[in-house]
Design a protein around this motif. Structure first.
Motif, PDB file in Angstrom:
ATOM      1  N   ARG A 280       0.815  -1.213   0.000  1.00 31.42           N
ATOM      2  CA  ARG A 280       0.000   0.000   0.000  1.00 31.42           C
ATOM      3  C   ARG A 280       0.851   1.267   0.000  1.00 31.42           C
ATOM      4  O   ARG A 280       1.677   1.470   0.883  1.00 31.42           O
ATOM      5  CB  ARG A 280      -0.891   0.005   1.246  1.00 31.42           C
ATOM      6  CG  ARG A 280      -1.834   1.201   1.369  1.00 31.42           C
ATOM      7  CD  ARG A 280      -2.614   1.085   2.686  1.00 31.42           C
ATOM      8  NE  ARG A 280      -3.630   2.100   2.793  1.00 31.42           N
ATOM      9  CZ  ARG A 280      -3.450   3.331   3.263  1.00 31.42           C
ATOM     10  NH1 ARG A 280      -2.229   3.692   3.674  1.00 31.42           N
ATOM     11  NH2 ARG A 280      -4.453   4.190   3.348  1.00 31.42           N
ATOM     12  N   SER A 283      -4.400   5.197   0.293  1.00 32.54           N
ATOM     13  CA  SER A 283      -5.725   4.591   0.178  1.00 32.54           C
ATOM     14  C   SER A 283      -6.196   4.439  -1.265  1.00 32.54           C
ATOM     15  O   SER A 283      -7.157   3.710  -1.541  1.00 32.54           O
ATOM     16  CB  SER A 283      -6.753   5.428   0.958  1.00 32.54           C
ATOM     17  OG  SER A 283      -6.807   6.755   0.455  1.00 32.54           O
ATOM     18  N   SER A 284      -5.530   5.105  -2.209  1.00 28.23           N
ATOM     19  CA  SER A 284      -5.924   5.021  -3.622  1.00 28.23           C
ATOM     20  C   SER A 284      -4.987   4.173  -4.461  1.00 28.23           C
ATOM     21  O   SER A 284      -5.244   3.968  -5.650  1.00 28.23           O
ATOM     22  CB  SER A 284      -6.003   6.430  -4.233  1.00 28.23           C
ATOM     23  OG  SER A 284      -6.959   7.221  -3.569  1.00 28.23           O
ATOM     24  N   ILE A 304      -7.566  -7.961  -4.605  1.00 28.71           N
ATOM     25  CA  ILE A 304      -7.996  -6.576  -4.781  1.00 28.71           C
ATOM     26  C   ILE A 304      -6.833  -5.713  -5.258  1.00 28.71           C
ATOM     27  O   ILE A 304      -5.697  -5.857  -4.796  1.00 28.71           O
ATOM     28  CB  ILE A 304      -8.536  -6.013  -3.445  1.00 28.71           C
ATOM     29  CG1 ILE A 304      -9.752  -6.839  -2.987  1.00 28.71           C
ATOM     30  CG2 ILE A 304      -8.913  -4.544  -3.574  1.00 28.71           C
ATOM     31  CD1 ILE A 304     -10.120  -6.613  -1.544  1.00 28.71           C
ATOM     32  N   GLN A 305      -7.148  -4.822  -6.195  1.00 26.26           N
ATOM     33  CA  GLN A 305      -6.198  -3.786  -6.572  1.00 26.26           C
ATOM     34  C   GLN A 305      -6.951  -2.480  -6.748  1.00 26.26           C
ATOM     35  O   GLN A 305      -8.124  -2.460  -7.140  1.00 26.26           O
ATOM     36  CB  GLN A 305      -5.403  -4.139  -7.817  1.00 26.26           C
ATOM     37  CG  GLN A 305      -6.127  -4.032  -9.152  1.00 26.26           C
ATOM     38  CD  GLN A 305      -5.199  -4.381 -10.315  1.00 26.26           C
ATOM     39  OE1 GLN A 305      -4.561  -5.421 -10.336  1.00 26.26           O
ATOM     40  NE2 GLN A 305      -5.142  -3.491 -11.300  1.00 26.26           N
ATOM     41  N   GLN A 306      -6.281  -1.392  -6.400  1.00 27.89           N
ATOM     42  CA  GLN A 306      -6.877  -0.069  -6.526  1.00 27.89           C
ATOM     43  C   GLN A 306      -5.796   0.897  -6.980  1.00 27.89           C
ATOM     44  O   GLN A 306      -4.672   0.866  -6.475  1.00 27.89           O
ATOM     45  CB  GLN A 306      -7.481   0.388  -5.191  1.00 27.89           C
ATOM     46  CG  GLN A 306      -8.257   1.687  -5.294  1.00 27.89           C
ATOM     47  CD  GLN A 306      -9.086   1.958  -4.039  1.00 27.89           C
ATOM     48  OE1 GLN A 306      -9.110   1.154  -3.119  1.00 27.89           O
ATOM     49  NE2 GLN A 306      -9.759   3.096  -4.012  1.00 27.89           N
ATOM     50  N   TYR A 312     -11.253   1.004  -8.062  1.00 31.10           N
ATOM     51  CA  TYR A 312     -11.225  -0.226  -7.260  1.00 31.10           C
ATOM     52  C   TYR A 312     -11.666  -1.410  -8.110  1.00 31.10           C
ATOM     53  O   TYR A 312     -12.697  -1.362  -8.796  1.00 31.10           O
ATOM     54  CB  TYR A 312     -12.163  -0.055  -6.068  1.00 31.10           C
ATOM     55  CG  TYR A 312     -12.310  -1.270  -5.193  1.00 31.10           C
ATOM     56  CD1 TYR A 312     -11.524  -1.441  -4.066  1.00 31.10           C
ATOM     57  CD2 TYR A 312     -13.263  -2.245  -5.481  1.00 31.10           C
ATOM     58  CE1 TYR A 312     -11.671  -2.553  -3.237  1.00 31.10           C
ATOM     59  CE2 TYR A 312     -13.417  -3.363  -4.672  1.00 31.10           C
ATOM     60  CZ  TYR A 312     -12.620  -3.509  -3.544  1.00 31.10           C
ATOM     61  OH  TYR A 312     -12.771  -4.610  -2.742  1.00 31.10           O
ATOM     62  N   ASP A 313     -10.898  -2.508  -8.034  1.00 23.44           N
ATOM     63  CA  ASP A 313     -11.269  -3.733  -8.740  1.00 23.44           C
ATOM     64  C   ASP A 313     -10.985  -4.929  -7.843  1.00 23.44           C
ATOM     65  O   ASP A 313     -10.032  -4.913  -7.038  1.00 23.44           O
ATOM     66  CB  ASP A 313     -10.467  -3.866 -10.038  1.00 23.44           C
ATOM     67  CG  ASP A 313     -10.864  -2.830 -11.076  1.00 23.44           C
ATOM     68  OD1 ASP A 313     -11.956  -2.969 -11.650  1.00 23.44           O
ATOM     69  OD2 ASP A 313     -10.078  -1.886 -11.293  1.00 23.44           O
ATOM     70  N   GLU A 314     -11.769  -5.982  -7.979  1.00 24.57           N
ATOM     71  CA  GLU A 314     -11.549  -7.178  -7.186  1.00 24.57           C
ATOM     72  C   GLU A 314     -12.001  -8.429  -7.921  1.00 24.57           C
ATOM     73  O   GLU A 314     -12.805  -8.373  -8.853  1.00 24.57           O
ATOM     74  CB  GLU A 314     -12.264  -7.092  -5.833  1.00 24.57           C
ATOM     75  CG  GLU A 314     -13.774  -7.194  -5.908  1.00 24.57           C
ATOM     76  CD  GLU A 314     -14.426  -7.228  -4.529  1.00 24.57           C
ATOM     77  OE1 GLU A 314     -13.706  -7.257  -3.507  1.00 24.57           O
ATOM     78  OE2 GLU A 314     -15.677  -7.242  -4.465  1.00 24.57           O
TER      79      GLU A 314
END
Length: 406
Positions: A280, A283-284, A304-306, A312-314
């Motif tokens: 990380r 948060s984005s 999850i990736q963002q 956001y995608d999961e």
């Protein structure tokens, strides 16, 4: 000079220490000669040249080589990692003849070799109404777990009971000829300062002959590793594992990650019941893997990736891939890219998500391993490549090896 310093070679000098004469000393340290660890430290040819540097407080190495009994043998499961701080509320956790224990049983200390390899396990001889307990203070609504290592005294299966809150909560177990750790989890309903928690004869009143080691009571929904005490409660701090960015392979278009081991968790209704790893920046911009028990889920893997512009995608697995328990085996792998995201668990490939438009830039970001995680890490691997769907399915096949690699 890295030679051997002896009086015959260099002689000894003494100084008065009068403020005008003496010696200057820099960099004094204490070190472990059996460093171990997840990767070789920059050791030189002799032991005194290798040390773990500190910055004001002791540096503790990962608990590598942790063994778990699989029913027939003790197996090396890799790195034991516990991200939660826990406190053993039993003040004499293995001194069973101490007056703090309330006994209706015959106790013979140091009668057998315990799981720690020394002769410090006690023999418990219970009659038909036998019990052995400590008095505890609990908080109403708090969940506690009582645990103990137990095996039968003579190799014959023996019934016994763990109980809490003066028997309001209890569970019968069978001790065999091998050491096993038994636990009872309950939520306190009474703040009485004289609760009895301990071990007793089974509800059938059958006498029992047991060997016992390491009793623990802790706030939490699962048992953590044993914390020895001798006269006071003892707290084990939360553990953190950080992989420096400089040691991580990274590509701006695709990264693949695999991890296996055994996790201990309870169903808490959260999307992040366990978070085995997190990479990380903010948060984005983040890549991570979680185990969810939200709603009807008992153990759902989520990849999850963002990214700040992509969003956001999961990719998620079935609701009940895993079930809450102690030492639950897992093996998952994910591929993260600028145009795709997919995951696999136990050799089962999930359905790819093709909506991402960018991969977060994590090239200068450390990775947090075992961010929310209680259990063992057998293997953790990162590639600056796309392993492809076939590759992550193969990487997540349930072999559960116990090496640490990256």
């Amino acid at each position: 000079d890295t030679g051997t310093y002896t009086p015959s070679t260099y002689g000894f000098k003494s100084f008065a220490g009068d403020g005008t004469s003496g010696i200057l000393i820099y960099g004094a340290h204490v070190y472990r000669s059996n460093l171990g660890g997840m990767a070789n430290n920059p050791a030189q040819s002799t032991g005194f040249e290798t040390y773990v540097p500190t910055t004001g407080s002791a540096v503790y190495l990962p608990r590598v080589g942790h063994h778990v009994y699989n029913g027939s043998a003790w197996v090396n499961e890799g790195v034991l990692h516990e991200s939660e701080a826990r406190t053993n509320l039993v003040t004499y956790s293995n001194e069973f003849t101490h007056s703090s224990w309330v006994k209706n049983a015959t106790i013979t200390p140091n009668d057998a070799v315990s799981p720690d390899g020394t002769s410090n396990a006690s023999k418990f001889s219970f009659g038909g109404t036998g019990y052995f307990q400590f008095n505890s203070i609990s908080t109403v609504g708090q969940t506690y777990t009582v645990s103990a290592w137990v095996k039968s005294y003579d190799g014959t299966d023996e019934a016994f009971q763990l109980y809490a809150q003066n028997g309001d909560f209890n569970q019968d177990f069978i001790a065999t000829s091998e050491w096993q750790r038994f636990s009872l989890t309950y939520t306190s309903t009474d703040a009485d300062a004289n609760h009895g928690d301990g071990i007793a004869r089974p509800t059938s009143n059958t006498p029992a002959l047991l060997h016992v080691y390491g009793i623990q009571m802790e706030a939490g929904s699962t048992p953590s590793s044993y914390i020895p005490t001798s006269g006071s409660t003892v707290t084990r701090a939360a553990e953190t594992l950080t992989v420096p960015a400089a040691n991580l392979p990274y590509s701006s278009t695709n990264v693949s990650i695999q991890m296996d081991g055994k996790m201990t968790y309870a169903e808490d209704g959260g999307n992040n019941t366990a978070l085995p790893w997190r990479w990380r920046l903010d948060s984005s911009n983040i890549l991570y893997n979680t185990i969810s028990t939200a709603g009807t889920r008992t153990g759902q893997p989520r990849f999850i990736q963002q990214q700040a512009t992509s969003g956001y995608d999961e990719v998620i697995g079935a609701n009940n891939v895993y079930s809450p328990n102690t030492n639950v085996p897992f093996n998952f792998a994910g591929r993260y890219g600028s145009t795709f995201l997919n995951g696999a668990h136990e050799g089962t490939l999930l359905t790819a998500n093709t909506t991402p438009t960018a991969l977060p830039d994590l090239s200068s970001t450390n990775l947090e391993l075992g961010y929310i995680f209680m259990g063992t890490i057998g293997k953790f691997r990162v590639w600056s490549d796309d392993l492809t769907n076939t590759g992550i399915a193969t990487a997540s096949a349930p072999t559960f090896t116990t090496e640490f690699a990256m």
